[in-house]
Structures are given as structure tokens and as C-alpha cells.
Design a protein around this motif. Structure first.
Motif, PDB file in Angstrom:
ATOM      1  N   ASP A 145     -29.123  42.331 -20.215  1.00 44.00           N
ATOM      2  CA  ASP A 145     -29.802  43.507 -20.733  1.00 44.00           C
ATOM      3  C   ASP A 145     -29.638  43.590 -22.244  1.00 44.00           C
ATOM      4  O   ASP A 145     -30.604  43.799 -22.987  1.00 44.00           O
ATOM      5  N   GLU A 146     -28.415  43.390 -22.686  1.00 40.30           N
ATOM      6  CA  GLU A 146     -28.128  43.500 -24.116  1.00 40.30           C
ATOM      7  C   GLU A 146     -28.871  42.426 -24.907  1.00 40.30           C
ATOM      8  O   GLU A 146     -29.497  42.710 -25.934  1.00 40.30           O
ATOM      9  N   ALA A 147     -28.830  41.205 -24.422  1.00 39.27           N
ATOM     10  CA  ALA A 147     -29.472  40.103 -25.148  1.00 39.27           C
ATOM     11  C   ALA A 147     -30.985  40.298 -25.211  1.00 39.27           C
ATOM     12  O   ALA A 147     -31.610  40.099 -26.259  1.00 39.27           O
ATOM     13  N   LEU A 148     -31.569  40.718 -24.101  1.00 39.07           N
ATOM     14  CA  LEU A 148     -33.019  40.868 -24.057  1.00 39.07           C
ATOM     15  C   LEU A 148     -33.477  42.016 -24.948  1.00 39.07           C
ATOM     16  O   LEU A 148     -34.481  41.919 -25.655  1.00 39.07           O
ATOM     17  N   ARG A 149     -32.711  43.107 -24.938  1.00 36.49           N
ATOM     18  CA  ARG A 149     -33.108  44.237 -25.775  1.00 36.49           C
ATOM     19  C   ARG A 149     -32.905  43.925 -27.253  1.00 36.49           C
ATOM     20  O   ARG A 149     -33.639  44.398 -28.118  1.00 36.49           O
TER      21      ARG A 149
ATOM     22  N   LEU B 150     -20.667  50.274 -15.330  1.00 37.83           N
ATOM     23  CA  LEU B 150     -21.403  50.018 -16.559  1.00 37.83           C
ATOM     24  C   LEU B 150     -22.908  50.206 -16.385  1.00 37.83           C
ATOM     25  O   LEU B 150     -23.679  50.003 -17.294  1.00 37.83           O
ATOM     26  N   GLY B 151     -23.280  50.553 -15.178  1.00 37.38           N
ATOM     27  CA  GLY B 151     -24.682  50.874 -14.994  1.00 37.38           C
ATOM     28  C   GLY B 151     -25.505  49.735 -14.438  1.00 37.38           C
ATOM     29  O   GLY B 151     -26.719  49.766 -14.466  1.00 37.38           O
ATOM     30  N   VAL B 152     -24.834  48.737 -13.924  1.00 36.71           N
ATOM     31  CA  VAL B 152     -25.575  47.608 -13.390  1.00 36.71           C
ATOM     32  C   VAL B 152     -25.803  47.804 -11.916  1.00 36.71           C
ATOM     33  O   VAL B 152     -25.016  48.424 -11.231  1.00 36.71           O
ATOM     34  N   VAL B 153     -26.864  47.310 -11.443  1.00 35.04           N
ATOM     35  CA  VAL B 153     -27.161  47.404 -10.034  1.00 35.04           C
ATOM     36  C   VAL B 153     -27.224  45.996  -9.462  1.00 35.04           C
ATOM     37  O   VAL B 153     -28.229  45.328  -9.554  1.00 35.04           O
ATOM     38  N   PRO B 154     -26.150  45.526  -8.899  1.00 33.25           N
ATOM     39  CA  PRO B 154     -26.212  44.177  -8.327  1.00 33.25           C
ATOM     40  C   PRO B 154     -27.137  44.181  -7.123  1.00 33.25           C
ATOM     41  O   PRO B 154     -27.228  45.168  -6.413  1.00 33.25           O
TER      42      PRO B 154
ATOM     43  N   THR C  45     -24.848  32.227  -9.432  1.00 29.57           N
ATOM     44  CA  THR C  45     -23.440  32.366  -9.077  1.00 29.57           C
ATOM     45  C   THR C  45     -23.158  33.653  -8.318  1.00 29.57           C
ATOM     46  O   THR C  45     -22.091  33.797  -7.742  1.00 29.57           O
ATOM     47  N   GLY C  46     -24.105  34.584  -8.332  1.00 31.60           N
ATOM     48  CA  GLY C  46     -23.870  35.863  -7.685  1.00 31.60           C
ATOM     49  C   GLY C  46     -22.938  36.763  -8.474  1.00 31.60           C
ATOM     50  O   GLY C  46     -22.506  37.794  -7.977  1.00 31.60           O
ATOM     51  N   ASP C  47     -22.654  36.384  -9.695  1.00 29.41           N
ATOM     52  CA  ASP C  47     -21.742  37.184 -10.514  1.00 29.41           C
ATOM     53  C   ASP C  47     -22.551  38.220 -11.303  1.00 29.41           C
ATOM     54  O   ASP C  47     -23.227  37.893 -12.261  1.00 29.41           O
ATOM     55  N   PRO C  48     -22.468  39.488 -10.882  1.00 30.63           N
ATOM     56  CA  PRO C  48     -23.322  40.503 -11.506  1.00 30.63           C
ATOM     57  C   PRO C  48     -22.880  40.903 -12.901  1.00 30.63           C
ATOM     58  O   PRO C  48     -23.587  41.652 -13.573  1.00 30.63           O
ATOM     59  N   THR C  49     -21.740  40.411 -13.350  1.00 29.27           N
ATOM     60  CA  THR C  49     -21.334  40.767 -14.711  1.00 29.27           C
ATOM     61  C   THR C  49     -22.301  40.178 -15.736  1.00 29.27           C
ATOM     62  O   THR C  49     -22.260  40.533 -16.902  1.00 29.27           O
TER      63      THR C  49
ATOM     64  N   LEU D 148     -14.457  43.001  -5.200  1.00 27.91           N
ATOM     65  CA  LEU D 148     -15.176  44.268  -5.201  1.00 27.91           C
ATOM     66  C   LEU D 148     -14.872  45.082  -6.444  1.00 27.91           C
ATOM     67  O   LEU D 148     -15.745  45.718  -7.015  1.00 27.91           O
ATOM     68  N   LEU D 149     -13.591  45.051  -6.812  1.00 31.59           N
ATOM     69  CA  LEU D 149     -13.209  45.781  -8.014  1.00 31.59           C
ATOM     70  C   LEU D 149     -14.012  45.294  -9.205  1.00 31.59           C
ATOM     71  O   LEU D 149     -14.482  46.076 -10.014  1.00 31.59           O
ATOM     72  N   ALA D 150     -14.184  43.988  -9.252  1.00 31.38           N
ATOM     73  CA  ALA D 150     -14.977  43.427 -10.339  1.00 31.38           C
ATOM     74  C   ALA D 150     -16.395  43.977 -10.282  1.00 31.38           C
ATOM     75  O   ALA D 150     -16.975  44.375 -11.289  1.00 31.38           O
ATOM     76  N   LEU D 151     -16.937  44.048  -9.087  1.00 30.67           N
ATOM     77  CA  LEU D 151     -18.285  44.583  -8.939  1.00 30.67           C
ATOM     78  C   LEU D 151     -18.328  46.035  -9.357  1.00 30.67           C
ATOM     79  O   LEU D 151     -19.273  46.491  -9.980  1.00 30.67           O
ATOM     80  N   LEU D 152     -17.257  46.772  -8.999  1.00 29.20           N
ATOM     81  CA  LEU D 152     -17.221  48.187  -9.309  1.00 29.20           C
ATOM     82  C   LEU D 152     -17.239  48.413 -10.807  1.00 29.20           C
ATOM     83  O   LEU D 152     -17.947  49.266 -11.322  1.00 29.20           O
ATOM     84  N   VAL D 153     -16.454  47.613 -11.499  1.00 33.24           N
ATOM     85  CA  VAL D 153     -16.430  47.733 -12.953  1.00 33.24           C
ATOM     86  C   VAL D 153     -17.835  47.566 -13.503  1.00 33.24           C
ATOM     87  O   VAL D 153     -18.297  48.317 -14.337  1.00 33.24           O
TER      88      VAL D 153
END
Lengths: 520, 427
Positions: free
Chosen positions: B86-90, A20-24, B76-80, A11-16
Motif C-alpha cells: 500500500d505504501e509503495a503504490l501510494r 495496522l489496517g490490513v485485511v488478509p 508466501t501467504g505473509d500478509p505483512t 496468528l499474533l503476527a497476523l493480528l499485528v
């Protein structure tokens, strides 16, 4: 509780991220599917057509699919797409319409339905039960004028991907088992995997984007495999009226079709399928690179040769020479480029242009030109009329040819341009299907690195990359930066023997053709 | 002849698509261009990154990289991956602002992934104006329209997509719209075509998982289990397949292993849906402490998401209504979502939240709206049946609850086991 801790870390990872402005988005309500799934199975890489050197009454056509097959491609490896129409089309009267279509359609088979693995033990025969997954194909000939179909082969087996020496200790034998004669032995079919016969340094094109590259002359496709369908048929089978003497020129291109499907719910038990849609098209090499405009790739892949007038402007006024001029100061030939219209759309007059040609992009082969004993890699511009763009042999160096032709070789301008890769990484075979055996899956190649001897340095001059030719070790091939002026600027002739021929013969090749004022 | 061609050329000078040329290595081999969208692993993304280090001006590669990131996030479900996308596309759009359909398609996909469906539709429309022959454009448009509840237009867009480019991406979408229309056999056939067209393990895992879902949603647990297993064999890192296997265990009564499976899933991605399901399975397994923990986690999670602008309204509405907690909050959430988009999924959530607040007359309208496409959803029929039951419409309630049971009695860990007695109560 351990699971809570793990969850909180995640969750912490998601929070970070959220900060940053991402909406998972993981709502169960939102279906996400791949948007542009790669579809290499219908990606036609190259088409070859030539008079068979060891059987000069026949023509061999080789159609390659699925680019960049890494030999270590398990567990799925590289099957053909089942149900797809893989077609080689023949226009034998120059009207830009297929008169003959050879169609391959594949079916998947699993000997053990509980596993999708390719093999469950060593395989020495295509019929071994240890070859768990295999594909068969039906080869059909379709008469383009009448629509009549004729089954040439039914349930023939495709050679599997070469998964490795432990599983397939004698792959050459498996290939041989996949070479199937038909029509009373007058014709042959082979379907299976092979070394990708195309050779080039892809990065030549990057230079025009200002790439800062320190090496060149490396075969980008070194070590990669490709899926091959090869067909050898008598010339008379391709010629109009079956007469290859009076009608020796044929135009050839591949297409692939996938079936569409309806979005309306069916009230019956059977889902409603749609028509087959052309999703791939390839005739001559490099058309998508030097002719088809960006943004028109999908348009080209779905287009028919009969409508190729829409690409005429792109052929007559190509972008590549302009970019080369802007980056390398080689003057672009005057437009409109009617020489390119001959190469790409009509065939060259006196060589492979049909009498009443409708301009269309096809790989045109004059079957009456006998095979050359020692082919020149530069084909027609090298004085060897049995090679590209009169058909295409495996050894033809189409990148160098295309670059030189774009820069006006047929107009008498010699640039000696090239990518520094003059031949394939492995030798071709001398008999059908000619392509080299595939690289084995048990061999995992190191990432390609250009040999040190080939390293050159690019210098920058007023922001413009200027390629310099390199010092070359004795016996090495000529390499420069990505684009070099070998003939004009290099003293010393490591390639002189080969290059002499085009100088001497090109005028012979440049048959007279109508010249038009540029305003027309 | 040449004269004729040249005359034709004069007529053809117009089309903007014939202006620029494809010169990148990415175009030389079409797969290089296609590959980024379905890159199998970080190695693939690494290859594009490496390419961009040597050719930083390759706007198509930047667009491909962005699309790869969106795809990786999905896989992977990894939202990072989203800020990277976003950066690459812009960056791609910055280098090539005008006729850059690739970047616009990628930005559309990214907007949809962030639940900004109006934004996704807008990017799709812009891309369509540039390259009307790209099937991906119609994928972006179709996806957005489905989520916005504009089904007629959506089905048209997806029909156009599959007619332009039949393949995994379009077959999977046709499967979904057939499923929405209640044509399960058609949806299954289409997803099998998608599976046949899959060309790498992650795409195979995707198609097999959704085949499993189609079976699961039809009550065919064993067939579903087979497909989830196969999906997992194709790609062991694909989390939806693990969730599928965990819920199969629960359906078969192996609750301890179901809990363990869900703990693994939640440890990989603590997504609201998965955390909620873990809490429910833990309750069913007689592990109330774990269930309480997970509900607590869910609460924290929602606060974190919402504090950072994440829209979790829909999940919250359904979960809260299921558990008779925070009823007002759940209803507010559902109403907010309904104001944004009028899809059948949102209609169902709103109906259920209204029911939880005792407003069954209003709820029934939305429950029927949710079923307006004829979707064979056990959940939707269950919700409708429960609302009818509250309204004293015993015959209708009996029919709908029975229908839910006949479609898939495992549709909910909370309600599935109670279904027989609920049906009996309205006999």
C-alpha cells in the motif's frame, strides 16, 4: 499442544498486521493468480546484424532473449518458451512489411520424465542421456509475400544453459555441437546460451531522475548471460530478388508471438486455441528507452512497422535531450528532429536508406559496405560505416552513439557524451556465432561493484547535479560521472586516438538531407 | 517522403500515451520493469529497494515494488506485505499522479487481495483509461468481475487480456474461467500452457499446484499428487503445494501423516481454510482433542480477524453449516456476503447455510444458482443433492450425490466418507 502454540504465534503476527489496517485474504473462494508474471522468455534484449567479418559474402543476425540470466539460475535455468514463435523479420524492399521471416519454434524433451532437472550427471555431448532436459527447434523460412514456408532445420538441438563445470566440463564443445549448417553448408544456425554481449552502464538513465550515484562506468551486464539465436546466411538469401548488388539494403527486426486461447468452454474434447499474438518487437537498440513513450511499451511491442507513423512525433520531439538540458544545461537541438527520423525510421540517406522507404523502425543494414578490419566502437559517427546505425555489430557502443546522436551529433554538435563503458566485459569470438561463451553456473559472481579507480564525485549546485570528470589512472578508460563532456572539457586525450576519427569524418557521414522549418 | 511523415505527425499529436518517455533503468531492460511483479524472493525485492535508495523518484520502481509485495503475499501467504504494498503504490501515485497506470494496477490487485472487489474494479477502470494496451489492467478488471459474479463481462475482460498478452498470467485466468464453466479439459490445457510459460520457480510452483487442483477436483488423486510434488520441488516454500500433499495423504488413508502435513501448513499460515481442514482431518484420524483445539483456534482466529475488519463471512458460513454449529451466525454471514457479491461460490455458501437452518426450499434456488455456469464441482452437486434429499426429491438427490461422487469423492474430509451411505439412503 505444540501446533496450537505455533499457530498462535503466527496468528499474533497476523493480528499485528490486522491492527495496522490490513485485511488478509485467504478465503478458499478467491483465486489469486499473478497479475503481471515476468515473461523474460519473450523479452527480446538485442538484435545484431552485420556482414560477417570472416565470411563477407554472408550476413550474421543475432537475436538475444531473456535478459539478466544469472549464471547460477538452477534448477530451471533458462529454457526457451516452447511453442512460441521466435521470429527474425526481413524487409528487403523498404515497404515496412516482412518479405522473409525466419521462425524458430522450440519443443521440450525430458529423457527421464520423472524429473525436471536439467542434467542427471556430467554432460559432454548434446545427445548424452545425462542431459535430461533439452530443447529442439524447427527453423522455418516464411515468404512474407506468398506465405510459402520452407523448413530449413528440423529437430536441431539448442545448447543448454551452462549449469557449471562439474556438470558440463567442456561447455565450448557443447556449443560447437549446436552450430548446425544447412542449405548445403551455405548457412549456419546456432541456438544456445552466451555471455550477454550488450555493454552499458544502465544508471546513466537514472541520472535524469536525479539519482545520486557515486560511481559509473560499470558494465551493468557484466557476468550475465543471455539466450541467443544466431543465423548466418548468404547476402543473396536476404536481398530482394536474391540480388544483393542491386538491392543491398535490408531492414531487420525480431518479434515473438504467443498463442492466445478462447475463454468460451468447448463442448468437444479439444480446447479452442486462439490466434498467435505478437508480444515482443525489437529492431534498433534503445528504441524503448529513447523513442517509445512510457505507457506505450505494450503498444510498441504489439505494433507492426507498417504502422510506425504513430511514433513519428515521439521521434521528432524526443524527451531525452530536454531532460539532459534541464539537468545538465546542454542545449537540446531544435525540433523537429528530422535527423532522428533518418536514424530511427528511414535509414540514413546515402548509407542505409532504401529507395522507396516507408518510415518504420527497423535495424537497417546496407550489405554492400564491407566489414571493417578494426571496427570503431562509435560506428557511423566514428567514421566506420560498417557499424551502427548501419546494422549493428557486437562491439558497437550503442549507448554512447545514441546519446550523442540524440544531442545532435548528426547536426554537427559534438558532446562526447557517454556512459563510461566502451566495450564488453569479455572478448567476442572471431568466428560464428561470435558471441562469447556463457558464464559458468558454477561461478557465482559477487554483486557488481564499480572499481575504486573509477569513482567520481557528483556535486550539487542549486539542486542540480553537475557531473564532474574524474581523475583517471594511466591507461584506464575515460570515465566521468554518468554523462560527461569529454571532448570539449577535458584536456589530455586518453581517448583521443579513437575520438579523433569522428571529429574528422562525421561531416562525411552527415550526408545532405532535407531540412524542414520547425513549424512544418 | 518526410513531408508526408510530418503531415501524418500533425494528425497524431493527440494520443496522450505519446507524451512521456521511459528513462529509467527499469525500462532499458524490459525485464527490470517486469521483474518486480514476479520477483522470486526477498533478494529481488531487495534489489528494487536498493535501486529506490539511489533513485527515490522512480515512480515505476515504486509501483513495481508495490506489485512485488502483493505478489509475495500471494506466494508466501505473509500478509505483512500488504501494508508495504500500500505504501509503495501510494508513493508511486504521489510522485506521478496522472498517467500512472502501473500504480493503479497494483492498487487494484491489492484491493482484490483484501476482498474489496468493487475497489479493485474501480482501479482497473482508471488504469484502462490510461493504458488500454496493458493486459494486467484487464486482469484486475476480470478478477474483480469474476468475484462479483459478473461473469459475462469477466470472460470478455479475460479474453481481451489473453488476446493482448498471452502468457502465464492470462493463461491461468483463462484456465479458471473454463473451469468455472465446467470445461475441465480446456482448463487443464490452459493451465499447462501457463506452466510452459512460467519462467521462474515460484511461477512454476503456482501453475503446477493449480494443475494438481484441476486433477484433484476431477478425482484424479494420483495425477494431483504428482503435480503437488512437482510444485513443491519447484518452490519448497509454496504453502498451497504442502496443503495439496497433505490432503492427498488423507485421501489415501494415511491420516496420521495427513494430520502432520496439515499441522505444518497451519504452523506456516493459520488461515481459516487450513485450520478448518486440519480440524476435520484430525477428527477423521481419531484425534478429537486436536480437532477441538483447532476449532477453538478457528473461533479465536475469526474473532481476531473480524475485530479488525477482516471479512471471513464466506468461510464461516460453509464451516458452520458443515458442522452444524452456529447455524444462525453462518446464515447471517452468508447473507451479508451475498449482499456484497453474487458469485456462484457465495450462492453455494448461502444455499448450504440455508440448508443447515432447515430452509431447503429457499436453499435449492441458491444451489441451482451456484451451478448456473455448469461448473463441475463435487461440492456444489453435493450441496444441491443434500438439499434435494431434505426436500424428498429422491431422484434428483440420487443423481446429484452420485454426480458428486463421480467427480471427486474426496471433496470433503467430513462428507466424502459418508457419501456412499447418503447415496444409498435415496436409492
Amino acid at each position: 499442544m505444540a501446533s496450537i502454540r505455533r499457530s498462535l504465534v503466527a496468528l499474533l503476527a497476523l493480528l499485528v498486521v490486522a491492527v495496522l489496517g490490513v485485511v488478509p485474504s485467504y478465503a478458499s473462494s478467491h483465486r489469486e493468480a499473478p497479475l503481471t508474471a515476468a515473461d523474460p522468455q519473450i523479452d527480446s534484449t538485442d538484435m545484431y546484424a552485420f556482414v560477417s567479418p570472416d565470411s563477407p559474402d554472408t550476413v550474421t543476425m543475432i537475436s538475444n532473449w531473456i535478459p539478466f540470466e544469472s549464471p547460477a539460475g538452477g534448477p530451471n535455468f533458462y529454457p526457451w518458451a516452447p511453442g512460441v514463435h521466435y521470429d527474425i523479420n526481413i524487409d528487403n524492399n523498404g515497404d515496412a512489411k516482412p518479405d522473409i521471416t525466419y521462425r524458430w519454434v522450440f519443443t521440450n524433451h525430458y529423457r527421464n520424465p520423472n524429473t525436471f532437472l536439467m542434467n542427471t550427471g556430467p554432460v559432454s555431448k548434446l545427445t548424452d542421456t545425462t542431459l535430461n532436459f533439452y530443447q529442439t527447434y524447427d527453423l522455418t523460412e516464411i515468404n512474407g509475400r506468398t506465405g510459402a514456408t520452407k523448413t530449413l532445420l528440423a529437430n536441431a538441438i539448442s545448447a543448454p544453459s551452462n549449469v557449471g563445470a562439474a556438470s558440463m566440463p567442456d561447455y565450448a564443445s557443447l556449443r560447437n555441437q549446436a552450430i548446425v549448417p544447412f542449405d548445403n553448408g551455405s548457412s549456419k544456425s546456432f541456438v544456445g546460451q552466451a555471455d550477454d554481449p550488450f555493454f552499458l552502464d544502465l544508471r546513466i538513465f537514472d541520472l535524469l531522475y536525479g539519482a545520486n550515484l557515486k560511481e559509473a562506468g560499470h558494465d551493468t551486464l557484466d557476468g550475465y548471460n543471455v539466450n541467443v539465436m544466431a543465423l548466418q546466411v548468404p547476402k543473396s538469401a536476404l536481398a530482394s530478388s536474391g540480388n544483393a548488388t542491386t538491392n543491398p539494403i535490408v531492414g531487420i527486426w525480431t518479434t515473438a508471438e504467443r498463442q492466445s486461447i478462447r475463454t468460451e468452454a468447448s463442448n468437444g474434447t479439444e480446447h479452442s486455441s486462439g490466434p498467435f499474438v505478437q508480444v515482443s518487437r525489437l529492431g534498433q537498440p534503445l528504441v524503448n528507452e529513447v523513442v517509445a513513450p512510457v505507457g506505450a511499451k505494450d503498444l510498441f511491442n504489439g505494433s507492426k512497422p507498417a504502422n510506425d507513423a504513430q511514433f513519428l512525433k515521439a521521434v521528432q520531439d524526443p524527451e531525452v535531450p530536454k531532460l539532459i538540458q534541464s539537468v545538465y544545461k546542454i542545449k537540446a537541438p531544435a525540433t523537429p528532429r528530422n535527423d532522428l527520423v533518418e536514424v530511427f525510421l528511414t535509414g540514413i540517406k546515402g548509407l542505409n536508406q532504401p529507395p522507396k522507404v516507408v518510415p518504420s523502425e527497423e535495424l537497417r543494414l546496407n550489405m554492400s559496405i564491407p566489414p571493417t578490419a578494426v571496427p570503431n566502437r562509435l560506428g557511423v559517427i566514428g567514421g566506420d560505416k560498417a557499424g551502427f546505425p548501419n546494422g549493428r555489430r557486437l562491439t558497437d557502443d550503442v549507448v554512447d552513439i545514441a546519446l550523442r546522436v540524440m544531442e545532435g551529433e548528426l547536426l554537427g554538435t559534438k558532446t562526447g557524451l557517454g556512459d563510461g563503458v566502451d566495450s564488453n566485459d569479455v572478448p567476442f569470438e572471431t568466428t560464428f556465432p561470435y558471441v562469447a561463451l556463457p558464464h559458468s553456473g558454477s561461478f557465482v559472481a559477487a554483486p557488481p561493484v564499480a572499481p575504486a579507480a573509477k569513482t567520481v564525485t557528483l556535486t550539487k549546485n542549486r539542486g542540480v547535479s553537475t557531473p564532474l570528470t574524474a581523475g583517471i589512472g594511466a591507461g584506464a578508460l575515460i570515465l566521468g560521472a554518468l554523462i560527461v563532456w569529454l571532448i570539449k572539457r577535458r584536456p589530455g586525450p586518453p581517448e583521443a586516438e579513437e575520438e579523433a576519427a569522428p571529429e574528422a569524418e562525421v561531416h562525411h557521414v552527415r550526408t545532405p538531407r532535407p531540412r524542414r522549418a520547425s513549424g512544418e | 517522403m518526410l513531408r508526408a511523415i510530418i503531415r501524418t505527425a500533425g494528425l497524431l499529436r493527440g494520443p496522450a500515451v505519446l507524451v512521456a518517455f521511459c528513462l529509467t533503468a527499469a525500462c532499458v531492460r524490459p525485464s527490470l520493469q517486469a521483474a518486480p511483479a514476479a520477483v522470486r524472493d526477498r533478494g529481488g525485492i531487495g534489489a528494487i529497494q536498493q535501486r529506490l535508495r539511489s533513485v527515490p523518484a522512480d515512480w515505476q520502481a515504486w509501483a513495481g515494488l508495490g506489485a512485488s509485495y502483493v505478489q509475495e503475499a500471494r506466494r508466501t501467504g505473509d500478509p505483512t506485505y500488504y501494508p508495504k504494498a500500500d505504501e509503495a503504490l501510494r508513493r508511486s501515485l504521489h510522485i506521478r499522479p496522472t498517467d500512472n497506470a502501473d500504480a493503479m494496477i497494483g492498487l487494484g490487485a491489492l484491493a482484490a487481495a483484501r476482498h474489496d472487489f468493487v475497489g479493485a474494479l474501480s482501479w482497473g477502470d482508471r488504469a484502462r483509461a490510461i493504458d488500454p494496451y496493458s493486459s494486467s489492467t484487464y486482469g484486475v478488471i476480470g478478477d474483480a468481475l469474476v468475484e462479483l459474479g459478473r461473469y459475462k463481462e469477466a470472460f470478455k475482460a479475460i479474453q481481451h487480456m489473453v488476446d493482448l498478452q498471452p502468457g502465464l498470467a492470462s493463461y491461468a485466468r483463462v484456465s479458471y474461467v473454463l473451469e468455472l464453466q465446467g470445461d475441465t479439459s480446456g482448463a487443464t490445457a490452459a493451465m499447462k500452457m501457463a506452466a510452459d510459460a512460467a519462467s521462474n520457480p515460484s511461477d512454476s510452483a503456482f501453475a503446477d499446484y493449480y494443475l494438481g487442483e484441476l486433477y484433484w477436483n476431477s478425482g484424479r488423486t494420483d495425477d494431483a499428487a504428482r503435480m503437488y510434488t512437482q510444485s513443491n520441488e519447484h518452490d519448497a516454500t509454496y504453502v498451497p503445494a504442502l496443503q495439496g500433499l497433505a490432503k492427498v495423504r488423507a485421501a489415501r488413508g494415511d491420516l496420521p501423516r495427513a494430520v502432520a502435513g496439515y499441522e505444518d501448513v497451519v504452523a506456516r499460515f493459520p488461515l481459516p481454510q487450513y485450520v478448518g481442514e486440519l480440524a476435520d482431518v484430525a477428527t477423521a484420524a481419531g484425534q478429537p482433542a486436536l480437532a477441538t483445539d483447532e476449532r477453538g483456534l478457528l473461533d479465536i482466529q475469526r474473532k481476531l480477524f473480524r475485530a479488525n475488519g477482516v471479512n471471513v463471512d464466506l468461510d464461516e458460513a460453509v464451516f458452520d453449516a458443515d458442522h452444524h454449529i452456529g447455524r444462525d451466525r453462518g446464515l447471517d454471514a452468508a447473507r451479508r456476503e451475498w449482499a456484497r457479491r453474487k458469485s456462484i461460490v457465495v450462492a453455494d455458501a448461502l444455499a448450504w447455510a440455508l440448508h443447515a437452518n432447515g430452509r431447503d426450499h429457499e436453499a435449492l434456488t441458491y444451489a441451482r444458482t451456484a451451478l448456473r455456469l455448469g461448473t463441475r464441482s463435487a461440492l456444489f452437486f453435493f450441496h444441491e443433492g443434500m438439499i434435494e434429499r431434505s426436500l424428498g426429491l429422491r431422484t434428483d438427490a440420487h443423481a446429484d450425490l452420485s454426480r458428486a461422487a463421480s467427480i471427486n469423492r474426496n471433496f470433503s474430509f467430513v462428507w466424502g466418507p459418508k457419501l456412499p451411505s447418503l447415496i444409498a439412503s435415496v436409492r
